[in-house]
Design a protein around this motif. Structure first.
Motif, mmCIF file in Angstrom:
data_model
loop_
_atom_site.group_PDB
_atom_site.id
_atom_site.type_symbol
_atom_site.label_atom_id
_atom_site.label_comp_id
_atom_site.label_asym_id
_atom_site.label_seq_id
_atom_site.Cartn_x
_atom_site.Cartn_y
_atom_site.Cartn_z
ATOM 1 N N MET A 181 90.446 2.147 37.411
ATOM 2 C CA MET A 181 90.988 2.792 36.221
ATOM 3 C C MET A 181 91.137 4.280 36.490
ATOM 4 S SD MET A 181 89.267 3.068 32.439
ATOM 5 C CE MET A 181 88.009 4.204 33.027
ATOM 6 N N GLN A 182 92.270 4.837 36.130
ATOM 7 C CA GLN A 182 92.504 6.281 36.201
ATOM 8 C C GLN A 182 92.830 6.792 34.799
ATOM 9 O OE1 GLN A 182 95.568 5.813 39.410
ATOM 10 N NE2 GLN A 182 94.760 7.774 40.071
ATOM 11 N N LYS A 183 91.985 7.682 34.303
ATOM 12 C CA LYS A 183 92.237 8.253 32.982
ATOM 13 C C LYS A 183 92.962 9.598 33.044
ATOM 14 C CE LYS A 183 88.920 6.294 29.729
ATOM 15 N NZ LYS A 183 87.803 6.591 28.807
ATOM 16 N N ASP A 184 92.868 10.269 34.162
ATOM 17 C CA ASP A 184 93.446 11.610 34.278
ATOM 18 C C ASP A 184 94.912 11.549 34.714
ATOM 19 O OD1 ASP A 184 92.756 10.568 36.733
ATOM 20 O OD2 ASP A 184 92.118 12.487 37.587
ATOM 21 N N MET A 185 95.708 10.780 33.960
ATOM 22 C CA MET A 185 97.102 10.554 34.317
ATOM 23 C C MET A 185 98.053 11.070 33.240
ATOM 24 S SD MET A 185 96.787 9.115 37.231
ATOM 25 C CE MET A 185 98.476 8.618 37.541
ATOM 26 N N ALA A 186 99.284 11.300 33.647
ATOM 27 C CA ALA A 186 100.356 11.663 32.717
ATOM 28 C C ALA A 186 101.625 10.944 33.161
ATOM 29 C CB ALA A 186 100.576 13.170 32.700
ATOM 30 N N LYS A 187 102.569 10.803 32.237
ATOM 31 C CA LYS A 187 103.832 10.130 32.554
ATOM 32 C C LYS A 187 104.994 10.963 32.032
ATOM 33 C CE LYS A 187 105.109 6.169 30.500
ATOM 34 N NZ LYS A 187 106.524 6.143 30.087
ATOM 35 N N ALA A 238 107.388 21.928 44.039
ATOM 36 C CA ALA A 238 106.324 22.353 43.123
ATOM 37 C C ALA A 238 104.963 21.790 43.530
ATOM 38 C CB ALA A 238 106.660 21.921 41.699
ATOM 39 N N LYS A 239 104.930 21.051 44.676
ATOM 40 C CA LYS A 239 103.696 20.441 45.207
ATOM 41 C C LYS A 239 103.064 19.458 44.222
ATOM 42 C CE LYS A 239 102.355 23.894 48.616
ATOM 43 N NZ LYS A 239 103.537 24.654 48.773
ATOM 44 N N VAL A 240 103.921 18.708 43.513
ATOM 45 C CA VAL A 240 103.471 17.673 42.580
ATOM 46 C C VAL A 240 103.419 16.340 43.325
ATOM 47 C CG1 VAL A 240 104.040 16.366 40.494
ATOM 48 C CG2 VAL A 240 104.397 18.838 40.557
ATOM 49 N N ILE A 241 102.262 15.683 43.279
ATOM 50 C CA ILE A 241 102.110 14.377 43.918
ATOM 51 C C ILE A 241 102.460 13.302 42.904
ATOM 52 C CG2 ILE A 241 100.483 12.776 44.974
ATOM 53 C CD1 ILE A 241 98.934 15.223 45.987
ATOM 54 N N VAL A 242 103.428 12.473 43.234
ATOM 55 C CA VAL A 242 103.916 11.430 42.330
ATOM 56 C C VAL A 242 103.264 10.104 42.704
ATOM 57 C CG1 VAL A 242 105.944 10.213 41.475
ATOM 58 C CG2 VAL A 242 106.103 12.642 42.039
ATOM 59 N N ASN A 243 102.706 9.414 41.708
ATOM 60 C CA ASN A 243 101.998 8.157 41.961
ATOM 61 C C ASN A 243 102.918 6.945 41.940
ATOM 62 O OD1 ASN A 243 99.953 10.163 40.975
ATOM 63 N ND2 ASN A 243 98.583 8.486 41.478
ATOM 64 N N ASP A 244 103.592 6.711 40.822
ATOM 65 C CA ASP A 244 104.428 5.524 40.669
ATOM 66 C C ASP A 244 105.773 5.936 40.074
ATOM 67 O OD1 ASP A 244 102.727 3.255 41.462
ATOM 68 O OD2 ASP A 244 101.468 3.920 39.803
ATOM 69 N N ILE A 245 106.822 5.284 40.528
ATOM 70 C CA ILE A 245 108.185 5.603 40.077
ATOM 71 C C ILE A 245 108.875 4.320 39.640
ATOM 72 C CG2 ILE A 245 110.410 6.608 40.728
ATOM 73 C CD1 ILE A 245 108.873 7.991 43.073
ATOM 74 N N GLY A 298 99.213 12.963 38.275
ATOM 75 C CA GLY A 298 97.919 13.409 37.794
ATOM 76 C C GLY A 298 98.114 14.425 36.690
ATOM 77 N N ILE A 299 97.246 14.405 35.689
ATOM 78 C CA ILE A 299 97.433 15.290 34.539
ATOM 79 C C ILE A 299 97.344 16.763 34.937
ATOM 80 C CG2 ILE A 299 95.027 15.433 33.764
ATOM 81 C CD1 ILE A 299 96.215 14.849 30.896
ATOM 82 N N SER A 300 96.641 17.062 36.013
ATOM 83 C CA SER A 300 96.547 18.447 36.474
ATOM 84 C C SER A 300 97.880 18.977 36.985
ATOM 85 C CB SER A 300 95.489 18.566 37.574
ATOM 86 O OG SER A 300 95.822 17.753 38.681
#
Length: 413
Positions: free
Chosen positions: A257-263, A286-293, A310-312
């Motif tokens: 489970m990952q809670k620190d996520m944003a979409k 912008a050095k943003v790591i993308v998890n799922d597309i 990640g929400i950060s």
């Protein structure tokens, strides 16, 4: 003489008593005839305290100076560890990442290892010394101190094991090993005896905090056997290794489970070649790591494009998307910071059917709505409301019998 690399996390070196206990483990290994290289993290909450001190002085401190500051935590740990071993009658020497020429790129706060010069370590080992290396840090080509980011000491340990040709890399922590899921949330989770690199990579990238995915990736690439075990107990932990045939008999190995996520949803983007490339080029800069597309056609001319981060990284991602919104003719942009990702992982998914049905059925029974679904060959992930995350995790753990040892679970659905 064979080499073993042993890594001790912050809780394992938090005070003098724990450092002596960790040193005792090292001595036990030396007595068995091994050469030992130790990697130590900063003690306890020291890194958090250093970050707090920095932010009091500067709410946006230069990343180079943050690396200069944060690297001191591990340097203290290795010196104290060497002193403890000396007091116990064993010859030891401590090194910073720079002193063993752990070369990285210049991406401060999240640098990547480029090479390690093992010659200095081998020289000290051959003189009968125990070598202790500061985890989490290296230097770039301009002699700047760099840090490796979250899980950096694990990465240091596995990279050293690969470079030195170590027999095994032991990761000592405050848990017994790797569990089928987080036992703090699903109390009946069970410890696994072994897990494949691919499964551990998925679980680490999806929120399992015991091992960092970069460390596991090093292990897989260079064939380093990793043993995750408790620093305070004489028990076997979990071996991370190459996939073996019997692993495919277990359909689902674990859940995360990952809670620190944003979409972020880009609605009504022009459906033409190159638009997705433009979006993710801006995010990369912008050095943003993308998890799922996920991209879905709305028709011949328009598409929706959604991705998890990640929400950060949300502020940086929104800024990057704002710059490209007009160029891709996006009708609307939606963002969510109240979202979590619940996933199941297992190499057995490659050869068994019914996993998706089982997972979605468990979530439906638990009255958990699914916002987004993504998959890989050995993973299914569902984005859910953050308030439903723990309920969702418990539901899928029960459905896939993650309260039982692997050999006792139902093999088909």
């Amino acid at each position: 003489m064979a080499i073993i690399v042993q890594k001790f996390g912050g809780t394992s070196v938090a005070n003098a008593e724990k450092i002596r206990r960790a040193a005792g483990r090292v001595i036990d290994t030396v007595k068995k005839g091994y050469q030992v290289v130790v990697v130590a993290s900063a003690r306890g909450h020291q890194t958090d305290e250093l970050i707090k001190d920095a932010l009091e002085l500067n709410p946006n401190p230069p990343k180079r100076e943050m690396d200069q500051l944060l690297s001191t935590g591990e340097q203290q740990s290795v010196s104290l560890f060497a002193m403890a071993l000396d007091a116990m009658g064993y010859n030891a020497i401590s090194f910073t990442g720079g002193q063993i020429r752990m070369m990285t790129n210049s991406d401060f706060t999240k640098a990547q290892i480029k090479s390690i010069d093992a010659q200095r370590i081998h020289k000290q080992l051959d003189q009968g010394k125990i070598v202790i290396v500061a985890g989490f840090q290296g230097i770039d080509e301009n002699e700047n101190i760099t840090t490796l980011g979250r899980g950096g000491s694990d990465t240091t340990a596995v990279a050293l094991a690969a470079t030195l040709g170590a027999e095994i890399c032991e990761i000592y922590t405050d848990v017994d090993g790797i569990y089928t899921t987080d036992p703090r949330i699903f109390k009946d989770a069970v410890k696994m005896d072994e897990i494949s690199y691919d499964e551990m990579l998925e679980m680490a990238s999806l929120g399992a905090g015991v091992m960092h995915n970069r460390a596991v990736a090093f292990g897989k690439k260079y064939d380093v056997k990793i043993h995750v075990r408790h620093s305070g107990k004489e028990v076997e932990g979990t071996i991370i290794t190459h996939e073996v045939p019997q692993m495919e008999g277990v359909v689902v190995t674990g859940a995360t489970m990952q809670k620190d996520m944003a979409k972020i949803d880009l609605v009504g983007v022009d459906n033409v070649p190159g638009n997705a490339a433009k979006v993710f080029a801006h995010l990369a800069r912008a050095k943003v790591i993308v998890n799922d597309i996920v991209q879905t056609e709305l028709g011949k001319d328009k598409a929706n494009l959604s991705f998890m981060i990640g929400i950060s990284d949300l502020a940086a991602a929104k800024e990057a998307v704002d710059k490209i919104e007009d160029e891709i003719n996006c009708e609307r942009v939606f963002t969510r910071d109240d979202i979590a990702l619940v996933s199941v992982v297992g190499v057995g998914m490659r050869t068994h059917y019914g996993v998706a049905e089982k997972m979605f059925g468990a979530l439906a029974k638990g009255k958990v709505n699914i916002d987004l679904i993504t998959t890989s060959e050995i993973r299914i992930s569902c984005a859910v409301n953050k308030t439903d995350a723990e309920k969702a995790l418990n539901a899928v753990c029960v459905a896939f019998e993650l309260d039982k040892p692997a050999q006792e679970r139902t093999k088909t659905y």
